[in-house]
Design a protein around this motif. Structure first.
Motif, PDB file in Angstrom:
ATOM      1  N   ARG A  32      66.422  12.369  96.402  1.00 43.71           N
ATOM      2  CA  ARG A  32      65.206  13.179  96.234  1.00 43.71           C
ATOM      3  C   ARG A  32      65.405  14.576  96.799  1.00 43.71           C
ATOM      4  O   ARG A  32      64.914  15.561  96.242  1.00 43.71           O
ATOM      5  CB  ARG A  32      64.028  12.490  96.920  1.00 43.71           C
ATOM      6  N   ALA A  33      66.135  14.667  97.915  1.00 46.01           N
ATOM      7  CA  ALA A  33      66.371  15.986  98.526  1.00 46.01           C
ATOM      8  C   ALA A  33      67.213  16.871  97.623  1.00 46.01           C
ATOM      9  O   ALA A  33      67.003  18.085  97.560  1.00 46.01           O
ATOM     10  CB  ALA A  33      67.051  15.813  99.888  1.00 46.01           C
ATOM     11  N   GLN A  34      68.173  16.277  96.922  1.00 45.16           N
ATOM     12  CA  GLN A  34      69.055  17.063  96.058  1.00 45.16           C
ATOM     13  C   GLN A  34      68.335  17.616  94.834  1.00 45.16           C
ATOM     14  O   GLN A  34      68.705  18.670  94.329  1.00 45.16           O
ATOM     15  CB  GLN A  34      70.234  16.194  95.592  1.00 45.16           C
ATOM     16  N   LEU A  35      67.328  16.910  94.379  1.00 46.89           N
ATOM     17  CA  LEU A  35      66.663  17.338  93.142  1.00 46.89           C
ATOM     18  C   LEU A  35      65.195  17.651  93.352  1.00 46.89           C
ATOM     19  O   LEU A  35      64.776  18.801  93.234  1.00 46.89           O
ATOM     20  CB  LEU A  35      66.808  16.241  92.069  1.00 46.89           C
ATOM     21  N   ASP A  36      64.406  16.645  93.660  1.00 47.45           N
ATOM     22  CA  ASP A  36      62.948  16.796  93.631  1.00 47.45           C
ATOM     23  C   ASP A  36      62.406  17.686  94.750  1.00 47.45           C
ATOM     24  O   ASP A  36      61.511  18.498  94.515  1.00 47.45           O
ATOM     25  CB  ASP A  36      62.290  15.418  93.694  1.00 47.45           C
ATOM     26  N   ASP A  37      62.941  17.525  95.955  1.00 48.76           N
ATOM     27  CA  ASP A  37      62.431  18.323  97.075  1.00 48.76           C
ATOM     28  C   ASP A  37      62.771  19.799  96.922  1.00 48.76           C
ATOM     29  O   ASP A  37      62.129  20.652  97.548  1.00 48.76           O
ATOM     30  CB  ASP A  37      62.998  17.806  98.401  1.00 48.76           C
ATOM     31  N   THR A  38      63.783  20.098  96.122  1.00 51.19           N
ATOM     32  CA  THR A  38      64.217  21.484  95.925  1.00 51.19           C
ATOM     33  C   THR A  38      64.107  21.879  94.460  1.00 51.19           C
ATOM     34  O   THR A  38      64.878  22.700  93.971  1.00 51.19           O
ATOM     35  CB  THR A  38      65.676  21.650  96.400  1.00 51.19           C
ATOM     36  N   ILE A  39      63.125  21.321  93.768  1.00 52.43           N
ATOM     37  CA  ILE A  39      63.032  21.539  92.318  1.00 52.43           C
ATOM     38  C   ILE A  39      62.837  23.012  91.967  1.00 52.43           C
ATOM     39  O   ILE A  39      63.404  23.503  90.992  1.00 52.43           O
ATOM     40  CB  ILE A  39      61.914  20.658  91.699  1.00 52.43           C
ATOM     41  N   SER A  40      62.064  23.740  92.753  1.00 51.35           N
ATOM     42  CA  SER A  40      61.857  25.163  92.448  1.00 51.35           C
ATOM     43  C   SER A  40      63.164  25.938  92.549  1.00 51.35           C
ATOM     44  O   SER A  40      63.466  26.788  91.697  1.00 51.35           O
ATOM     45  CB  SER A  40      60.806  25.766  93.396  1.00 51.35           C
ATOM     46  N   THR A  41      63.950  25.658  93.581  1.00 54.67           N
ATOM     47  CA  THR A  41      65.254  26.306  93.726  1.00 54.67           C
ATOM     48  C   THR A  41      66.180  25.925  92.581  1.00 54.67           C
ATOM     49  O   THR A  41      66.893  26.777  92.027  1.00 54.67           O
ATOM     50  CB  THR A  41      65.899  25.896  95.066  1.00 54.67           C
ATOM     51  N   ASN A  42      66.161  24.660  92.198  1.00 60.98           N
ATOM     52  CA  ASN A  42      66.998  24.208  91.084  1.00 60.98           C
ATOM     53  C   ASN A  42      66.599  24.889  89.779  1.00 60.98           C
ATOM     54  O   ASN A  42      67.456  25.266  88.973  1.00 60.98           O
ATOM     55  CB  ASN A  42      66.900  22.692  90.931  1.00 60.98           C
ATOM     56  N   LEU A  43      65.307  25.068  89.580  1.00 56.54           N
ATOM     57  CA  LEU A  43      64.846  25.745  88.364  1.00 56.54           C
ATOM     58  C   LEU A  43      65.221  27.224  88.395  1.00 56.54           C
ATOM     59  O   LEU A  43      65.600  27.800  87.369  1.00 56.54           O
ATOM     60  CB  LEU A  43      63.328  25.573  88.211  1.00 56.54           C
ATOM     61  N   ASN A  44      65.117  27.841  89.564  1.00 57.56           N
ATOM     62  CA  ASN A  44      65.492  29.254  89.674  1.00 57.56           C
ATOM     63  C   ASN A  44      66.953  29.471  89.302  1.00 57.56           C
ATOM     64  O   ASN A  44      67.316  30.506  88.742  1.00 57.56           O
ATOM     65  CB  ASN A  44      65.249  29.770  91.100  1.00 57.56           C
ATOM     66  N   SER A  45      67.793  28.483  89.607  1.00 54.85           N
ATOM     67  CA  SER A  45      69.218  28.634  89.308  1.00 54.85           C
ATOM     68  C   SER A  45      69.498  28.590  87.812  1.00 54.85           C
ATOM     69  O   SER A  45      70.602  28.934  87.377  1.00 54.85           O
ATOM     70  CB  SER A  45      70.026  27.548  90.012  1.00 54.85           C
ATOM     71  N   LEU A  46      68.507  28.171  87.023  1.00 57.47           N
ATOM     72  CA  LEU A  46      68.681  28.136  85.575  1.00 57.47           C
ATOM     73  C   LEU A  46      68.435  29.494  84.929  1.00 57.47           C
ATOM     74  O   LEU A  46      68.779  29.696  83.764  1.00 57.47           O
ATOM     75  CB  LEU A  46      67.716  27.116  84.946  1.00 57.47           C
ATOM     76  N   ILE A  47      67.833  30.392  85.694  1.00 50.82           N
ATOM     77  CA  ILE A  47      67.489  31.707  85.144  1.00 50.82           C
ATOM     78  C   ILE A  47      68.682  32.632  85.262  1.00 50.82           C
ATOM     79  O   ILE A  47      69.236  32.821  86.344  1.00 50.82           O
ATOM     80  CB  ILE A  47      66.278  32.312  85.885  1.00 50.82           C
TER      81      ILE A  47
END
Length: 200
Positions: A32-47
């Motif tokens: 959960r920490a790798q994906l869900d807890d940091t979902i905003s950061t993960n989405l930002n990396s797609l930009i």
């Protein structure tokens, strides 16, 4: 690290994994920490930062505008991230939770405490209790079999899982154009992906 490189390998599905509830919880927490807890950061990396858009000085006046975190993400990019990263990680956790649920509801002849628990229960059934002499003598708190303790852990973890996925899906819908046009929620989208994966 780009969000697409997140990887949470599913541990070997064995009863030992399930009954080691500390390790089980750690696996779920780290995933959960790798994906869900940091979902905003993960989405930002797609930009991908624009090389053609000039700097807008007004963006420093109003921090809510032109911020990378506020930029919508292309539908195709979000779809790829959802199908290649989000759902596989969710699937990994679902496999573990589903398998351990089966373990928790199955006979457990290998429980190391089984003999002692049975002996304690047998002794308690033959014990003569006189609560007039000792009002606490009737109290007996038998040790739970490890299957029952596992079932309790799984109830808590499944509740957490639903909350976490609801939040992740909400944030993704806010950031992604047309991610969930039917608005049916992550359950239907995840089920459709899983069925398609099984057919392929």
């Amino acid at each position: 690290m780009s969000a697409k490189h997140i990887a949470t390998p599913t541990p070997p599905l064995t009863p030992a994994l399930c009954f080691n509830t500390g390790y089980l919880r750690d696996f779920l927490r780290i995933s959960r920490a790798q994906l869900d807890d940091t979902i905003s950061t993960n989405l930002n990396s797609l930009i991908t930062p624009s090389l053609t858009r000039p700097f807008d000085p007004s963006s420093t006046v109003d921090p809510s505008t032109n911020r990378q975190g506020r930029q919508p993400i292309a539908q195709e990019t979000c779809a790829d991230f959802t199908h290649q990263t989000v759902f596989p990680i969710w699937s990994s956790r679902s496999q573990v939770l589903s398998y351990c649920s089966i373990v928790a509801t199955s006979p457990d002849p290998d429980d190391p405490d089984r003999t002692r628990i049975e002996a304690e229960n047998m002794a308690q059934s033959h014990r003569v209790v006189d609560e007039r002499l000792d009002p606490y003598s009737g109290r007996f708190f038998p040790k739970e079999p490890r299957t029952e303790m596992l079932a309790s852990v799984l109830r808590n973890e499944n509740a957490v899982e639903n909350i976490v996925r609801d939040r992740t899906w909400r944030i993704m819908n806010e950031r992604c154009n047309g991610l969930d046009p039917s608005q049916k929620g992550w359950q239907d989208a995840f089920r459709s992906w899983d069925n398609e994966k099984k057919r392929s």
